[in-house]
Write a protein that holds these residues in place. Structure first.
Motif, mmCIF file in Angstrom:
data_model
loop_
_atom_site.group_PDB
_atom_site.id
_atom_site.type_symbol
_atom_site.label_atom_id
_atom_site.label_comp_id
_atom_site.label_asym_id
_atom_site.label_seq_id
_atom_site.Cartn_x
_atom_site.Cartn_y
_atom_site.Cartn_z
ATOM 1 N N TYR A 88 -35.473 -3.308 2.077
ATOM 2 C CA TYR A 88 -36.506 -2.560 2.807
ATOM 3 C C TYR A 88 -37.904 -2.950 2.337
ATOM 4 C CZ TYR A 88 -39.647 1.401 3.596
ATOM 5 O OH TYR A 88 -40.735 2.181 3.922
ATOM 6 N N SER A 89 -38.104 -3.057 1.034
ATOM 7 C CA SER A 89 -39.431 -3.392 0.509
ATOM 8 C C SER A 89 -39.840 -4.810 0.880
ATOM 9 C CB SER A 89 -39.472 -3.205 -1.021
ATOM 10 O OG SER A 89 -38.655 -4.162 -1.676
ATOM 11 N N LEU A 90 -38.871 -5.737 0.904
ATOM 12 C CA LEU A 90 -39.162 -7.118 1.302
ATOM 13 C C LEU A 90 -39.533 -7.197 2.780
ATOM 14 C CD1 LEU A 90 -36.298 -8.912 -0.649
ATOM 15 C CD2 LEU A 90 -38.749 -9.170 -1.096
ATOM 16 N N LEU A 91 -38.881 -6.367 3.585
ATOM 17 C CA LEU A 91 -39.226 -6.295 5.006
ATOM 18 C C LEU A 91 -40.619 -5.700 5.180
ATOM 19 C CD1 LEU A 91 -38.161 -6.533 8.003
ATOM 20 C CD2 LEU A 91 -37.536 -4.104 7.779
ATOM 21 N N LYS A 92 -40.892 -4.632 4.449
ATOM 22 C CA LYS A 92 -42.164 -3.908 4.584
ATOM 23 C C LYS A 92 -43.357 -4.777 4.200
ATOM 24 C CE LYS A 92 -44.491 0.352 3.165
ATOM 25 N NZ LYS A 92 -44.380 1.603 2.352
ATOM 26 N N ASN A 93 -43.243 -5.542 3.104
ATOM 27 C CA ASN A 93 -44.397 -6.334 2.659
ATOM 28 C C ASN A 93 -44.500 -7.705 3.338
ATOM 29 O OD1 ASN A 93 -42.676 -8.137 1.296
ATOM 30 N ND2 ASN A 93 -42.903 -7.103 -0.668
ATOM 31 N N GLY A 94 -43.603 -7.978 4.273
ATOM 32 C CA GLY A 94 -43.693 -9.216 5.047
ATOM 33 C C GLY A 94 -42.963 -10.401 4.450
ATOM 34 N N ALA A 95 -42.343 -10.217 3.284
ATOM 35 C CA ALA A 95 -41.667 -11.339 2.618
ATOM 36 C C ALA A 95 -40.470 -11.853 3.409
ATOM 37 C CB ALA A 95 -41.224 -10.921 1.217
ATOM 38 N N LEU A 96 -39.897 -11.022 4.278
ATOM 39 C CA LEU A 96 -38.721 -11.428 5.056
ATOM 40 C C LEU A 96 -39.074 -12.224 6.314
ATOM 41 C CD1 LEU A 96 -35.928 -8.679 5.194
ATOM 42 C CD2 LEU A 96 -35.947 -10.878 4.040
ATOM 43 N N LYS A 97 -40.361 -12.387 6.576
ATOM 44 C CA LYS A 97 -40.752 -13.100 7.799
ATOM 45 C C LYS A 97 -40.187 -14.510 7.848
ATOM 46 C CE LYS A 97 -45.015 -10.597 8.845
ATOM 47 N NZ LYS A 97 -46.495 -10.681 8.967
ATOM 48 N N SER A 98 -40.315 -15.260 6.754
ATOM 49 C CA SER A 98 -39.839 -16.650 6.763
ATOM 50 C C SER A 98 -38.351 -16.709 7.080
ATOM 51 C CB SER A 98 -40.130 -17.321 5.417
ATOM 52 O OG SER A 98 -39.530 -16.611 4.348
ATOM 53 N N HIS A 99 -37.571 -15.834 6.470
ATOM 54 C CA HIS A 99 -36.124 -15.798 6.714
ATOM 55 C C HIS A 99 -35.815 -15.437 8.166
ATOM 56 C CE1 HIS A 99 -31.908 -14.582 6.417
ATOM 57 N NE2 HIS A 99 -32.259 -13.395 6.872
ATOM 58 N N LEU A 100 -36.409 -14.348 8.654
ATOM 59 C CA LEU A 100 -36.080 -13.864 9.989
ATOM 60 C C LEU A 100 -36.606 -14.779 11.089
ATOM 61 C CD1 LEU A 100 -36.568 -10.021 9.502
ATOM 62 C CD2 LEU A 100 -34.422 -11.254 9.812
ATOM 63 N N TYR A 101 -37.756 -15.386 10.884
ATOM 64 C CA TYR A 101 -38.278 -16.323 11.885
ATOM 65 C C TYR A 101 -37.401 -17.562 11.995
ATOM 66 C CZ TYR A 101 -42.670 -13.613 11.975
ATOM 67 O OH TYR A 101 -43.613 -12.621 12.117
ATOM 68 N N ASN A 102 -36.667 -17.883 10.936
ATOM 69 C CA ASN A 102 -35.728 -19.009 10.991
ATOM 70 C C ASN A 102 -34.374 -18.598 11.572
ATOM 71 O OD1 ASN A 102 -37.309 -21.111 9.913
ATOM 72 N ND2 ASN A 102 -36.892 -20.474 7.820
ATOM 73 N N VAL A 103 -34.025 -17.335 11.391
ATOM 74 C CA VAL A 103 -32.711 -16.853 11.839
ATOM 75 C C VAL A 103 -32.645 -16.710 13.347
ATOM 76 C CG1 VAL A 103 -31.187 -14.825 11.835
ATOM 77 C CG2 VAL A 103 -32.059 -15.716 9.691
ATOM 78 N N VAL A 104 -33.705 -16.167 13.952
ATOM 79 C CA VAL A 104 -33.670 -15.871 15.386
ATOM 80 C C VAL A 104 -34.949 -16.362 16.054
ATOM 81 C CG1 VAL A 104 -34.530 -13.525 14.937
ATOM 82 C CG2 VAL A 104 -33.401 -14.028 17.104
ATOM 83 N N SER A 105 -34.791 -17.017 17.192
ATOM 84 C CA SER A 105 -35.950 -17.578 17.888
ATOM 85 C C SER A 105 -36.663 -16.545 18.751
ATOM 86 C CB SER A 105 -35.513 -18.760 18.767
ATOM 87 O OG SER A 105 -34.545 -18.338 19.713
ATOM 88 N N GLY A 106 -36.068 -15.372 18.892
ATOM 89 C CA GLY A 106 -36.682 -14.306 19.673
ATOM 90 C C GLY A 106 -36.957 -13.085 18.823
ATOM 91 N N LEU A 107 -36.425 -11.969 19.264
ATOM 92 C CA LEU A 107 -36.675 -10.692 18.595
ATOM 93 C C LEU A 107 -35.664 -10.431 17.480
ATOM 94 C CD1 LEU A 107 -37.188 -8.624 21.858
ATOM 95 C CD2 LEU A 107 -38.968 -9.067 20.178
ATOM 96 N N PRO A 108 -36.098 -10.315 16.240
ATOM 97 C CA PRO A 108 -35.179 -9.918 15.162
ATOM 98 C C PRO A 108 -34.630 -8.515 15.441
ATOM 99 C CG PRO A 108 -37.242 -10.776 14.271
ATOM 100 C CD PRO A 108 -37.458 -10.557 15.733
ATOM 101 N N GLN A 109 -33.352 -8.313 15.162
ATOM 102 C CA GLN A 109 -32.696 -7.030 15.424
ATOM 103 C C GLN A 109 -32.227 -6.393 14.118
ATOM 104 O OE1 GLN A 109 -32.580 -5.838 18.547
ATOM 105 N NE2 GLN A 109 -33.452 -7.702 19.454
ATOM 106 N N MET A 110 -31.793 -5.132 14.207
ATOM 107 C CA MET A 110 -31.274 -4.421 13.042
ATOM 108 C C MET A 110 -30.098 -5.180 12.419
ATOM 109 S SD MET A 110 -31.765 -1.658 11.190
ATOM 110 C CE MET A 110 -32.514 -0.358 12.175
ATOM 111 N N GLU A 111 -29.329 -5.837 13.268
ATOM 112 C CA GLU A 111 -28.189 -6.639 12.800
ATOM 113 C C GLU A 111 -28.638 -7.675 11.771
ATOM 114 O OE1 GLU A 111 -24.124 -8.347 13.196
ATOM 115 O OE2 GLU A 111 -24.966 -6.450 13.883
ATOM 116 N N HIS A 112 -29.792 -8.292 12.005
ATOM 117 C CA HIS A 112 -30.291 -9.326 11.104
ATOM 118 C C HIS A 112 -30.710 -8.727 9.757
ATOM 119 C CE1 HIS A 112 -31.126 -11.088 15.222
ATOM 120 N NE2 HIS A 112 -30.260 -11.922 14.690
ATOM 121 N N PHE A 113 -31.241 -7.516 9.793
ATOM 122 C CA PHE A 113 -31.581 -6.835 8.537
ATOM 123 C C PHE A 113 -30.309 -6.514 7.755
ATOM 124 C CE2 PHE A 113 -32.206 -2.906 6.099
ATOM 125 C CZ PHE A 113 -33.264 -3.278 5.279
ATOM 126 N N HIS A 114 -29.293 -6.019 8.431
ATOM 127 C CA HIS A 114 -28.023 -5.701 7.764
ATOM 128 C C HIS A 114 -27.399 -6.949 7.152
ATOM 129 C CE1 HIS A 114 -28.306 -1.689 9.125
ATOM 130 N NE2 HIS A 114 -27.803 -1.851 10.329
#
Length: 292
Positions: free
Chosen positions: A216-242
């Protein structure tokens, strides 16, 4: 001091003249150069996000705050503002993709935050069903004798009633634990077994909730952007956080046994060491952290 001075000079003076010179040389604006110069993924979207946020143009600055439904119109507005021909389908498609990722990340954070704010309620049938499902997934051969029971300690809760352990992360902590146990049942049971090690053991459920806070803290401070922008080319979903949470649980267990702490009393020290390791990994714009 020198770093801050350079940042001030660059953002307020150097960047403007550098962009102006590059535009003269390439006949392209910064957004065009960024979208043409890199493949889809974190590096491109992070650069686009920074460019838009740093712009003195209100239309461009507004672009990083649009909702999903506004993205298409926003792309047209940016192209009009930067005098880019609407028939430039490559620019339009790539900017649309980046803005979807940016809007999706913000929406994902809000959805995760909403779930975190929901307190565990033992009078809520759905909450109770999820808790019992967690027990059944982890302990399929042992019946839970009562809702309030010492048995909860067998899967790493602190006392007779697990609801008290969800105070910090709310329902998000339980949803994460259930997700990992449901989608990676064999791994979850193995890690639970390892967590009962006589010397290196730890409280499985409590550590799992702690790792929810880390994700949660990594998502909140923006640190997860690099990971999620590589995982999905569109809208990141709750599934990707899980899924990222599952990666943390699996990797933390490996990390804990590799480090061989003297006792669980040193948990916070090793938890922070693991946290720093993950943050360093997330600095790599080409990396995806998933549990295969």
């Amino acid at each position: 001091m020198l770093v801050y001075l350079w940042e001030f000079l660059y953002n307020n003076y150097v960047r403007f003249w550098l962009k102006w010179i590059l535009r003269l040389l390439t006949r392209k604006c910064e957004l065009q150069r960024l979208l043409d110069g890199s493949d889809a993924g974190a590096r491109r979207t992070l650069n686009i996000e920074h460019s838009l946020e740093s712009s003195k143009n209100k239309v461009l600055r507004h672009a990083v705050h649009v909702e999903e439904a506004e993205v298409e119109k926003c792309v047209r507005d940016v192209m009009k503002e930067k005098k880019i021909k609407q028939k430039d389908t490559g620019f339009k498609t790539n900017l649309h993709m980046s803005l979807l990722q940016i809007a999706g990340y913000r929406k994902l954070y809000l959805n995760v935050e909403d779930l975190r704010k929901v307190p565990y309620d033992s009078s809520n049938e759905e909450h109770e069903e999820q808790l019992i499902e967690l027990w059944n997934l982890l302990m399929p051969h042992e019946n839970l004798k009562a809702r309030i029971s010492k048995q909860w300690c067998d899967i790493g809760f602190q006392g007779d009633d697990p609801k008290t352990d969800f105070r910090g992360m709310g329902l998000l902590g339980l949803v994460n634990l259930v997700y990992f146990s449901k989608h990676y049942t064999e791994e979850a049971r193995q890690i639970l077994s390892r967590s009962n090690h006589p010397k290196l053991g730890y409280s499985y459920a409590i550590v799992g909730i702690n790792l929810t806070e880390m994700a949660y803290s990594l998502l909140k401070n923006g640190a997860l952007k690099s990971h999620l922008y590589n995982v999905v080319s569109g809208l990141p979903q709750m599934e990707h956080f899980h899924q990222f949470y599952c990666y943390l649980v699996y990797e933390f267990d490996k990390f804990w046994f590799e480090e061989e702490p003297e006792s669980i009393m040193h948990f916070n020290q090793y938890r922070e060491k693991f946290h720093e390791k993950i943050k360093r990994l997330l600095l790599d714009c080409n990396l995806v952290l998933t549990l295969q």
